[in-house]
Scaffold this motif. Structure first.
Motif, PDB file in Angstrom:
ATOM      1  N   UNK A 160     -14.324 -40.159  16.066  1.00 20.15           N
ATOM      2  CA  UNK A 160     -15.484 -40.917  16.542  1.00 20.15           C
ATOM      3  C   UNK A 160     -15.068 -42.029  17.499  1.00 20.15           C
ATOM      4  N   UNK A 161     -13.931 -42.649  17.216  1.00 17.35           N
ATOM      5  CA  UNK A 161     -13.448 -43.728  18.082  1.00 17.35           C
ATOM      6  C   UNK A 161     -12.832 -43.206  19.369  1.00 17.35           C
ATOM      7  N   UNK A 162     -12.236 -42.013  19.325  1.00 17.03           N
ATOM      8  CA  UNK A 162     -11.492 -41.494  20.476  1.00 17.03           C
ATOM      9  C   UNK A 162     -12.366 -40.738  21.475  1.00 17.03           C
ATOM     10  N   UNK A 163     -13.385 -40.057  21.001  1.00 17.96           N
ATOM     11  CA  UNK A 163     -14.154 -39.173  21.892  1.00 17.96           C
ATOM     12  C   UNK A 163     -14.765 -39.894  23.088  1.00 17.96           C
ATOM     13  N   UNK A 164     -15.432 -41.058  22.931  1.00 14.00           N
ATOM     14  CA  UNK A 164     -16.006 -41.717  24.120  1.00 14.00           C
ATOM     15  C   UNK A 164     -14.960 -42.062  25.178  1.00 14.00           C
TER      16      UNK A 164
ATOM     17  N   UNK B  41      -9.074 -49.170  28.068  1.00 17.10           N
ATOM     18  CA  UNK B  41      -9.903 -48.979  26.890  1.00 17.10           C
ATOM     19  C   UNK B  41     -10.237 -47.535  26.615  1.00 17.10           C
ATOM     20  N   UNK B  42      -9.372 -46.617  27.047  1.00 22.29           N
ATOM     21  CA  UNK B  42      -9.632 -45.193  26.877  1.00 22.29           C
ATOM     22  C   UNK B  42      -9.348 -44.746  25.448  1.00 22.29           C
TER      23      UNK B  42
ATOM     24  N   UNK C  19     -16.891 -47.874  31.845  1.00 20.17           N
ATOM     25  CA  UNK C  19     -17.401 -46.569  31.433  1.00 20.17           C
ATOM     26  C   UNK C  19     -17.078 -46.278  29.976  1.00 20.17           C
ATOM     27  N   UNK C  20     -15.825 -46.509  29.571  1.00 22.60           N
ATOM     28  CA  UNK C  20     -15.441 -46.199  28.189  1.00 22.60           C
ATOM     29  C   UNK C  20     -16.165 -47.091  27.192  1.00 22.60           C
ATOM     30  N   UNK C  21     -16.333 -48.364  27.512  1.00 20.93           N
ATOM     31  CA  UNK C  21     -17.045 -49.258  26.603  1.00 20.93           C
ATOM     32  C   UNK C  21     -18.522 -48.884  26.507  1.00 20.93           C
ATOM     33  N   UNK C  22     -19.104 -48.486  27.647  1.00 21.20           N
ATOM     34  CA  UNK C  22     -20.500 -48.069  27.630  1.00 21.20           C
ATOM     35  C   UNK C  22     -20.711 -46.801  26.817  1.00 21.20           C
TER      36      UNK C  22
ATOM     37  N   UNK D  96     -22.841 -46.134  23.173  1.00 24.15           N
ATOM     38  CA  UNK D  96     -23.870 -45.104  22.999  1.00 24.15           C
ATOM     39  C   UNK D  96     -23.512 -44.135  21.882  1.00 24.15           C
ATOM     40  N   UNK D  97     -22.290 -43.592  21.922  1.00 24.30           N
ATOM     41  CA  UNK D  97     -21.932 -42.496  21.038  1.00 24.30           C
ATOM     42  C   UNK D  97     -21.451 -42.944  19.667  1.00 24.30           C
TER      43      UNK D  97
END
Length: 278
Positions: A86-90, A214-215, A238-241, A245-246
């Protein structure tokens, strides 16, 4: 009977060409195609080239999948509480967007420029804006495939996103804005530097953003000055956004949109002015 009928029919079909006003129906109409048609044709060609290129396939598909699977199944990285996937996918989705719209696009365009492909395109009615638009559309096509593949792999690993309809629309807008920013920066680099410098620079940026953007983990654990510097990077926004969301089920912050909008605006203006065909 058949031959005679065919001759008569052919004569009847050819007759309008001998008339006065009907000749214009058969006259050539030279001129450039409409811009949208040129952009669509170029975008289709760019998409086919991207999908057939082995190195770009490795960069855009294989590496993100390996990162997602490898770090989800091992505890090498500290990604905080909760399921690792869950933490890695975004962040991996953000990396995939960057790898296609910046790294792969910059390298591919740089060598097209070196081999004279862009010089030949420059002799056509396709403008710099048209080329930028076509390449961006091709990038969006590849990104759609990336999203399907990565989300499928993440779901198989136990990913449980919690988005809302409104936050999903916001995430799509964020990805589109990030794609515009990365694409313009890629074309700026490819259109001003030599191909070898573009290759080295794009790969260096890829590695730096992998560690500082922050990837794989949020930038909140960075020291204060480094965190502030990383917060203005497009991949961080992008990664934080996407993480908001996810993972959290909330819309991206306005700051993420602002950062990407500035990069897209500045990069697009510079690319349109400084991009060289040869």
């Amino acid at each position: 009977m058949t031959e005679h009928t065919f001759t008569a029919s052919a004569g009847a079909a050819a007759a309008p060409a001998t008339g006065g006003d009907d000749v214009s129906l058969f006259a050539p109409a030279p001129g450039a195609a409409p811009m949208w048609r040129m952009v669509a044709s170029q975008a289709g060609m760019e998409l086919r080239v991207m999908l057939r290129h082995g190195e770009q396939f490795l960069l855009t598909m294989v590496i993100p999948v390996l990162l997602l699977v490898g770090f989800s199944l091992t505890s090498v990285l500290d990604v905080g509480e909760g399921p690792r996937v869950d933490a890695l996918t975004p962040g991996v989705l953000a990396l995939a967007v960057m790898s296609t719209s910046f790294t792969g696009l910059a390298i591919g365009t740089g060598f097209e420029r070196r081999y004279g492909v862009l010089k030949r395109l420059g002799a056509t009615p396709l403008s710099r804006f048209g080329l930028l638009a076509a390449k961006t559309l091709a990038v969006l096509g590849v990104q759609a495939i990336q999203a399907v593949v990565l989300c499928t792999v993440a779901l198989a690993l136990g990913w449980s996103p919690s988005p809302t309809p409104g936050s999903v629309l916001a995430a799509v807008a964020l990805v589109l804005l990030a794609t515009a920013a990365f694409s313009s920066l890629a074309l700026l680099m490819a259109g001003t530097l030599r191909a070898e410098a573009t290759l080295a620079g794009a790969n260096l940026v890829y590695v730096l953003m992998l560690g500082l953007g922050g990837v794989l983990f949020p930038t909140s654990g960075f020291p204060g000055p480094l965190e502030r510097a990383a917060s203005v990077l497009p991949v961080t926004a992008l990664s934080s956004g996407l993480r908001a969301v996810l993972t959290e089920g909330s819309p991206p912050s306005p700051g993420a949109f602002a950062v990407l909008a500035v990069w897209a605006l500045v990069g697009g203006l510079l690319a349109s002015r400084l991009f060289r065909w040869d």
